[in-house]
Design a protein around this motif. Sequence first.
Motif, PDB file in Angstrom:
ATOM      1  N   PHE A  24      29.294  33.667 -72.911  1.00  0.00           N
ATOM      2  CA  PHE A  24      29.444  34.636 -73.958  1.00  0.00           C
ATOM      3  C   PHE A  24      28.266  35.767 -73.619  1.00  0.00           C
ATOM      4  CE2 PHE A  24      32.505  34.106 -77.645  1.00  0.00           C
ATOM      5  CZ  PHE A  24      33.324  33.603 -76.723  1.00  0.00           C
ATOM      6  N   GLY A  25      27.092  35.362 -73.286  1.00  0.00           N
ATOM      7  CA  GLY A  25      26.071  36.449 -73.109  1.00  0.00           C
ATOM      8  C   GLY A  25      26.243  37.345 -72.053  1.00  0.00           C
ATOM      9  N   ASN A  26      26.865  36.881 -70.910  1.00  0.00           N
ATOM     10  CA  ASN A  26      26.959  37.914 -69.838  1.00  0.00           C
ATOM     11  C   ASN A  26      28.211  37.898 -69.086  1.00  0.00           C
ATOM     12  OD1 ASN A  26      26.908  35.214 -68.675  1.00  0.00           O
ATOM     13  ND2 ASN A  26      25.276  34.994 -67.355  1.00  0.00           N
ATOM     14  N   GLY A  27      29.415  37.274 -69.770  1.00  0.00           N
ATOM     15  CA  GLY A  27      30.756  37.176 -69.168  1.00  0.00           C
ATOM     16  C   GLY A  27      31.236  38.320 -69.390  1.00  0.00           C
ATOM     17  N   GLY A  28      32.320  38.647 -68.526  1.00  0.00           N
ATOM     18  CA  GLY A  28      33.204  39.801 -68.673  1.00  0.00           C
ATOM     19  C   GLY A  28      34.394  39.445 -69.459  1.00  0.00           C
ATOM     20  N   SER A  29      35.499  40.428 -68.828  1.00  0.00           N
ATOM     21  CA  SER A  29      36.774  40.179 -69.465  1.00  0.00           C
ATOM     22  C   SER A  29      37.454  39.041 -69.366  1.00  0.00           C
ATOM     23  CB  SER A  29      37.582  41.607 -69.306  1.00  0.00           C
ATOM     24  OG  SER A  29      37.892  41.383 -67.704  1.00  0.00           O
ATOM     25  N   GLY A  30      36.955  38.234 -68.121  1.00  0.00           N
ATOM     26  CA  GLY A  30      37.658  37.039 -67.906  1.00  0.00           C
ATOM     27  C   GLY A  30      37.124  35.914 -68.852  1.00  0.00           C
ATOM     28  N   VAL A  31      35.991  36.079 -69.254  1.00  0.00           N
ATOM     29  CA  VAL A  31      35.359  35.081 -70.267  1.00  0.00           C
ATOM     30  C   VAL A  31      36.362  35.286 -71.486  1.00  0.00           C
ATOM     31  CG1 VAL A  31      33.438  34.395 -71.549  1.00  0.00           C
ATOM     32  CG2 VAL A  31      33.278  34.902 -69.227  1.00  0.00           C
ATOM     33  N   ARG A  32      36.652  36.384 -71.977  1.00  0.00           N
ATOM     34  CA  ARG A  32      37.256  37.013 -73.099  1.00  0.00           C
ATOM     35  C   ARG A  32      38.725  36.337 -73.126  1.00  0.00           C
ATOM     36  NH1 ARG A  32      40.673  41.266 -74.091  1.00  0.00           N
ATOM     37  NH2 ARG A  32      41.030  41.828 -76.365  1.00  0.00           N
ATOM     38  N   VAL A  33      39.424  36.824 -71.976  1.00  0.00           N
ATOM     39  CA  VAL A  33      40.851  36.136 -71.753  1.00  0.00           C
ATOM     40  C   VAL A  33      40.735  34.681 -71.858  1.00  0.00           C
ATOM     41  CG1 VAL A  33      42.655  35.925 -70.097  1.00  0.00           C
ATOM     42  CG2 VAL A  33      41.491  38.210 -70.673  1.00  0.00           C
ATOM     43  N   GLY A  34      39.781  34.091 -71.146  1.00  0.00           N
ATOM     44  CA  GLY A  34      39.786  32.690 -71.148  1.00  0.00           C
ATOM     45  C   GLY A  34      39.763  31.933 -72.439  1.00  0.00           C
ATOM     46  N   THR A  35      38.713  32.629 -73.396  1.00  0.00           N
ATOM     47  CA  THR A  35      38.742  32.239 -74.596  1.00  0.00           C
ATOM     48  C   THR A  35      39.882  32.453 -75.492  1.00  0.00           C
ATOM     49  OG1 THR A  35      36.314  32.874 -74.432  1.00  0.00           O
ATOM     50  CG2 THR A  35      37.059  32.463 -76.660  1.00  0.00           C
ATOM     51  N   ILE A  36      40.463  33.387 -75.205  1.00  0.00           N
ATOM     52  CA  ILE A  36      41.837  33.723 -76.199  1.00  0.00           C
ATOM     53  C   ILE A  36      42.798  32.504 -75.760  1.00  0.00           C
ATOM     54  CG2 ILE A  36      43.634  35.127 -76.572  1.00  0.00           C
ATOM     55  CD1 ILE A  36      41.821  37.442 -76.321  1.00  0.00           C
ATOM     56  N   ILE A  37      42.988  32.292 -74.564  1.00  0.00           N
ATOM     57  CA  ILE A  37      43.677  31.165 -73.977  1.00  0.00           C
ATOM     58  C   ILE A  37      43.382  29.644 -74.460  1.00  0.00           C
ATOM     59  CG2 ILE A  37      44.565  29.794 -71.878  1.00  0.00           C
ATOM     60  CD1 ILE A  37      44.620  32.723 -70.420  1.00  0.00           C
ATOM     61  N   PHE A  38      41.977  29.666 -74.724  1.00  0.00           N
ATOM     62  CA  PHE A  38      41.381  28.369 -75.255  1.00  0.00           C
ATOM     63  C   PHE A  38      42.062  28.321 -76.533  1.00  0.00           C
ATOM     64  CE2 PHE A  38      38.237  26.068 -77.629  1.00  0.00           C
ATOM     65  CZ  PHE A  38      38.274  24.726 -76.903  1.00  0.00           C
ATOM     66  N   GLY A  39      41.771  29.386 -77.334  1.00  0.00           N
ATOM     67  CA  GLY A  39      42.184  29.566 -78.701  1.00  0.00           C
ATOM     68  C   GLY A  39      43.562  29.197 -79.234  1.00  0.00           C
ATOM     69  N   VAL A  40      44.397  29.501 -78.384  1.00  0.00           N
ATOM     70  CA  VAL A  40      45.852  29.393 -78.223  1.00  0.00           C
ATOM     71  C   VAL A  40      46.115  27.938 -78.084  1.00  0.00           C
ATOM     72  CG1 VAL A  40      48.267  29.929 -77.359  1.00  0.00           C
ATOM     73  CG2 VAL A  40      46.643  31.750 -78.086  1.00  0.00           C
ATOM     74  N   ALA A  41      45.640  27.308 -76.980  1.00  0.00           N
ATOM     75  CA  ALA A  41      46.031  26.112 -76.637  1.00  0.00           C
ATOM     76  C   ALA A  41      45.291  25.053 -77.640  1.00  0.00           C
ATOM     77  CB  ALA A  41      45.227  25.740 -75.356  1.00  0.00           C
ATOM     78  N   ASN A  42      44.207  25.463 -78.128  1.00  0.00           N
ATOM     79  CA  ASN A  42      43.449  24.656 -79.027  1.00  0.00           C
ATOM     80  C   ASN A  42      44.399  24.632 -80.448  1.00  0.00           C
ATOM     81  OD1 ASN A  42      41.364  23.066 -80.385  1.00  0.00           O
ATOM     82  ND2 ASN A  42      41.143  24.787 -81.663  1.00  0.00           N
ATOM     83  N   THR A  43      44.908  25.723 -80.783  1.00  0.00           N
ATOM     84  CA  THR A  43      45.682  25.965 -81.947  1.00  0.00           C
ATOM     85  C   THR A  43      47.060  25.107 -81.763  1.00  0.00           C
ATOM     86  OG1 THR A  43      44.774  27.929 -82.500  1.00  0.00           O
ATOM     87  CG2 THR A  43      46.939  27.317 -83.657  1.00  0.00           C
TER      88      THR A  43
END
Length: 186
Positions: free
Chosen positions: A129-148
Amino acid sequence: MSYPNPNPYGPPPGQQPGYGYPQQQPPSPYGAYPGGGMMPGAPAPYPTVMPGGVKAARVMLFVLAGLNLIGLIFAVMGLGSVSKASKNASEYTTSDAMTAMNVGKGLLIAVIVVIVLFIGAAIMLGAQFGNGGSGVRVGTIIFGVANTLVSLLSFPFGLVHTVLGILIIVFVSKDDGTAWFNRPRY
């Protein structure tokens, strides 16, 4: 007879300069100073400090990793008890019972693999999160959806995972989260 105006972009003949059209320049986001700095009072185009919602999403990722680690411990203990039960089965145990125990072991192994993947993804994304770009954001959204989605399969027990997954999606998808992950990195 009137003569044509020698300056077609100036004021009409007979009118004093400064009347009729606005003379102010629109504010520039690059500033009015020779160095091009920011104008006083203008908002910064990109955040320089991680926004609160993004920090909260990062903490939630680490919390989910810890909760998944606890679930991993329980899954490994369950696998051990099912393996022990199938090993200690008597000769009078039916083949259906043995098949059920083998299916249970296979299911627990699959659950353990999924839990390990979720732990690794949560820690990796949270650390970026500290140095990531939009790929980290998209990956986090995908992780949140999969987790849910996965937590809905075990609804009463996975309610905390459901809520945290939805909150992670919301906090990372907001405008300040988008601005944080799209900021320039020098």
